[in-house]
Design a protein around this motif. Structure first.
Motif, short mmCIF file in Angstrom:
data_model
loop_
_atom_site.label_atom_id
_atom_site.label_comp_id
_atom_site.label_asym_id
_atom_site.label_seq_id
_atom_site.Cartn_x
_atom_site.Cartn_y
_atom_site.Cartn_z
N LYS A 208 4.02 5.32 -8.33
CA LYS A 208 2.82 5.78 -7.64
C LYS A 208 1.88 6.40 -8.66
O LYS A 208 2.32 7.17 -9.51
N GLU B 94 5.41 4.58 2.10
CA GLU B 94 5.87 5.83 2.69
C GLU B 94 6.61 5.59 4.01
O GLU B 94 7.59 6.26 4.31
N GLN B 95 6.13 4.59 4.78
CA GLN B 95 6.82 4.24 6.03
C GLN B 95 8.24 3.77 5.75
O GLN B 95 9.18 4.17 6.40
N THR C 208 0.84 -1.19 0.00
CA THR C 208 0.00 0.00 0.00
C THR C 208 0.88 1.24 0.00
O THR C 208 2.06 1.18 0.32
N VAL C 209 0.28 2.38 -0.35
CA VAL C 209 1.03 3.63 -0.40
C VAL C 209 1.55 3.98 0.98
O VAL C 209 2.70 4.42 1.13
N GLU C 210 0.72 3.73 2.03
CA GLU C 210 1.13 4.05 3.40
C GLU C 210 2.39 3.28 3.79
O GLU C 210 3.32 3.83 4.36
N LEU C 211 2.38 1.98 3.44
CA LEU C 211 3.51 1.12 3.77
C LEU C 211 4.78 1.60 3.08
O LEU C 211 5.85 1.69 3.69
N GLU D 42 -9.45 5.41 -1.70
CA GLU D 42 -8.04 5.18 -2.02
C GLU D 42 -7.56 6.31 -2.95
O GLU D 42 -7.98 6.39 -4.10
#
Lengths: 524, 308
Positions: free
Chosen positions: A227, A216-217, A211-214, A237
């Motif tokens: 992206k 970014e982490q 996922t995008v969040e992952l 989303e």
């Protein structure tokens, strides 16, 4: 000596018949005219976009981007062929129209050159200097590429415009990389403009499970991914991580249509691949079952469905959050195919139907009132001769309109202004003659002699004077665009017809009147 | 000849014979014209032309509302959209508003988005009578085309007259008169701040055509009189102007009548064009009488007989 010239009578009659022949179709509506008998003319004066309402768009095809893409493809080709023949290289890169590469071992430069030559298009030339190879597109190659790109773009634009339901559109190339689109009577220009301007490159990718969040982490994207934004900014989303590899493109589509999904009741776009595409799609969906597909339109994700089962029939649905119009527009875009290069709107002129109707009304009113003012004034000033001149004005307008129909000219609002102006200026030729006749009478000549001389002397002046106005009108036609061209056309034709009416028609009337009717009194 | 002599007695001449010494007023006229041109140049430089989007680039929207909107409120609304500099004015009647938006080059909004934003802000039943967008590139092109068109037409007329009247003095006299007309028309546009657009160029070229038409008629008579009489050149010019004066006035009046009808009834779109034309007819008539013909003498034109 003043006499009735038989040839002139014949000429005037011929002009009258021709004028009537060409003016008749204008009485009828556009659809009725085709039903007229074959021996009648079916040519009408066209109304310009400013009078009937509609859109004029000037588009520019960004052909440079295609050359840039081609340059990047060239880099790939060079890399492939050098790797294949195992030649070491460095500094490989693209230019605006071409690519450069340095061969590490100068002795292998000819081998490298030959190996590259086999894998590239004909129009690309190679120059070698020391251990450097310079590849560039020949002038002809660039010209052809640009021409092809514009031609293809016109085709795509035409398909899109046709599919949008616009009646009688005109799509033409202008100059090297411009397209003029004319859409008469269009109701929603914004929608058509949006349709035309979209590149509409449809690509099928796989979604990366990350996922995008992952991402970014972790501070970085998984290798081989990028992206992409969601095309619907209101969706839950907002962004996706998409695998770079393109699995299928819109080029493989055979058909697309907007329909309502039977289960959800929502609007979807149903698509169908061609044979090759269907095969590939079947393989992709078999290999990636339970994963998510990413359907990208112009690099934005329009739909990211999960593959529940292998799809072997080559058919599928794109379900986004579509309104009926959006689904329909997307289907149109997919059917028409993508543009080979981005298109930019350089100029737009849209006139709503209400302004067009008002303009026609205003033009008619101004014409009638201007006409009345001038004819009344002419009668006051020249008495009986004024009536002759007035007859000439009427005939002049009829002749003007019939000539506009004969060449199927486009009448614009400035064009109507040109006609009204012609009414005022067309009397000039007659005025020149009449004033000259008066002068001759004053200097003691007989009436017949004066009339004869009046015409004789005035002709030269009229020709000289009108020729200069014609110069202005022709330059205006040459440099003007759209509505202004319409003005130049009516003005030039008005000048020509006014010369005819003054020098031939009124001369004939006056001669006939004086010689045959022998008036007892002559008011001038 | 018998029957002709009979009718001649019953000819009713509507006489309008002139004998004005135009030549006497030439210095007054020159002074007037020089000040007029100076004033025009001054206005042109200080007030500038009110350039329309044709040349400046930008967006123009003519919208008709169901009822007259409050301009101040409207202006406020548009300012809040932050779509660049905007001008809002009534157009023809109080229900119709003309929006002119400057398109900012570095903004990433396309003109479609800007137009859409504007439309979203206005009532749904608004009638969009005109929507025009001219990109900066096209604006520049149109500008150079306009300058070319005016320049080439002046040159073409100069050459034509030079050859037709076999004397550069005639050509130059006409050219100076034309320049005078064009410059003062630009001054007229600056003074009135009527929008200067493609139609204005059409007006200028038509004015040039009209003015030269008048000038040619006088020149033509001068040429004719040069052969016929051996009067002094000054007198001859004066005579020629007087002989053609009644025609010059007649044509100006009928043209002005037609233009008047267009001005009053022709609608808002052509109003600017028509008012410039009216000015042009007046100034063109004036210049062919007071500028073009006296200039021939000023440039040292001499009768061929005198030389030989």
């Amino acid at each position: 000596m003043l006499k009735i010239n038989k040839w002139n009578v014949f000429f005037v009659l011929a002009v009258c018949v021709t004028a009537i022949y060409y003016i008749i179709p204008n009485i009828y509506g556009k659809s009725e005219v085709t039903a007229l008998p074959k021996f009648l003319s079916q040519k009408q004066v066209n109304l310009g976009l400013d009078l009937q309402g509609g859109s004029h768009l000037l588009l520019e095809v960004d052909t440079k981007s295609v050359l840039k893409e081609k340059s990047e493809d060239l880099v790939d080709d060079i890399r492939k062929s050098l790797r294949k023949s195992k030649i070491k290289y460095s500094n490989l890169g693209s230019k605006i129209t071409g690519a450069v590469v340095t061969i590490t071992d100068p002795e292998k430069i000819t081998t490298a050159k030959n190996s590259i030559k086999e894998n590239i298009e004909k129009g690309i030339q190679i120059e070698e200097s020391k251990n450097k190879l310079n590849l560039f597109f020949s002038d002809q190659y660039i010209i052809d590429t640009r021409a092809n790109t514009v031609e293809q773009s016109i085709e795509v634009v035409r398909k899109r415009v046709d599919e949008s339901g616009t009646k009688e559109p005109s799509i033409q190339r202008q100059g090297e990389e411009r397209i003029v689109v004319q859409l008469p009577g269009i109701k929603n220009p914004e929608r058509v403009k949006a349709l035309i301007g979209r590149t509409a490159k449809l690509n099928f990718h796989m979604l990366d499970p990350t996922t995008v969040e992952l991402a970014e982490q972790r501070g970085k994207l998984p290798p081989g991914t990028f992206k992409a934004l969601n095309s619907d900014p209101t969706a839950y989303e907002k962004q996706f991580v998409v695998k770079k590899r393109v699995l299928l493109t819109g080029e493989r589509l055979k058909n697309a249509a907007a329909t309502v999904d039977a289960q959800t009741g929502r609007y979807v776009v149903a698509f169908e691949f061609d044979k090759k595409g269907a095969k590939k799609f079947a393989k992709v969906t078999t290999d990636n079952t339970y994963q998510r597909l990413a359907i990208l339109l112009d690099n934005k994700v329009i739909s990211a469905p999960q593959i529940r089962e292998p799809i072997t029939g080559g058919q599928g649905n794109i379900s986004g959050n579509f309104s009926p119009e959006a689904a329909n527009d997307l289907a149109v875009l997919l059917r028409a195919g993508s543009l080979p290069a981005p298109i930019k709107v350089l100029e737009e002129r849209t006139v709503g139907p209400s302004l067009g109707i008002d303009s026609i009304q205003a033009g008619k009113k101004a014409l009638v009132i201007g006409f009345i003012l001038v004819i009344v004034f002419m009668i006051i000033r020249y008495k009986a001769f004024g009536i002759v001149a007035d007859f000439a004005i009427i005939f002049n307008i009829i002749l003007l309109i019939s000539m506009l129909s004969a060449i199927e000219a486009t009448l614009t609002m400035p064009g109507i202004a040109g006609i009204v102006l012609t009414v005022g200026m067309a009397v000039d030729a007659n005025v020149l003659v009449f004033e000259r006749i008066k002068e001759e009478i004053r200097s003691g000549r007989s009436i017949l002699n004066s009339i004869d001389l009046g015409y004789k002397f005035a002709i030269k002046t009229i020709l000289d004077a009108n020729f200069t106005t014609l110069i202005a009108a022709l330059l205006l036609y040459n440099y003007g665009s759209g509505p202004i061209k319409g003005f130049a056309v009516t003005l030039s034709i008005g000048i020509l017809t006014s010369m005819f009416t003054a020098l031939i028609l009124t001369k004939l009337i006056v001669t006939f009147w004086v010689l045959k009717l022998k008036p007892k009194r002559l008011y001038i | 000849m018998g029957p002709q002599a009979k009718t001649e007695k019953v000819v009713h001449l509507n006489t309008m014979k002139f004998n004005i010494n135009f030549f006497k007023y030439r210095f007054v006229a020159f002074l007037f014209s020089i000040s007029l041109m100076g004033l025009s140049a001054f206005l042109f430089l200080t007030k500038n032309l009110n350039l329309g989007i044709d040349f400046k680039g930008g967006i123009m929207v003519e919208a008709k509302f169901s009822e007259a909107p409050n301009l101040a409120v409207l202006r406020d609304k548009i300012d809040k959209l932050q779509i660049g500099n905007s001008e809002i004015q009534e157009f023809g009647d109080s229900n119709t508003i003309l929006f002119r938006l400057e398109k900012i080059d570095d903004s990433n909004m396309t003109q479609e988005q800007i137009i859409q934003k504007l439309k979203n802000e206005l009532d749904d039943d608004t009638d969009y009578r005109r929507v025009e967008f001219v990109g900066p590139k096209v604006g520049k092109e149109l500008k150079s085309i306009a300058i070319k068109a005016v320049f080439f037409s002046l040159i073409a007329m100069f050459i034509y007259i030079w050859f037709r009247f076999s004397g550069w003095q005639f050509g130059l006299g006409a050219l100076v008169a034309l320049f005078h007309d064009v410059l003062s028309t630009m001054g007229f546009f600056s003074l009135t701040q009527i929008e200067f657009n493609l139609a204005s160029i059409a007006a200028i070229l038509t004015i040039a055509g009209y003015s030269i038409n008048d000038t040619v008629v006088v020149f033509d008579r001068i040429r004719e009189n040069l052969v016929k009489t051996d009067r002094a050149l000054e007198e001859l010019l004066n005579q020629s102007i007087n002989q053609t004066l009644s025609r010059t006035l007649m044509t100006s009046i009928t043209t002005l009548l037609a233009l008047l009808a267009l001005f009053v009834f022709g609608g808002e779109v052509v109003k600017g064009f028509v008012s410039a034309m009216m000015w042009g007819v007046l100034i063109g008539t004036y210049s062919s009488i007071f500028i073009a013909s006296p200039l021939i003498l000023f440039f040292g034109f001499k009768k061929i007989e005198e030389k030989s």
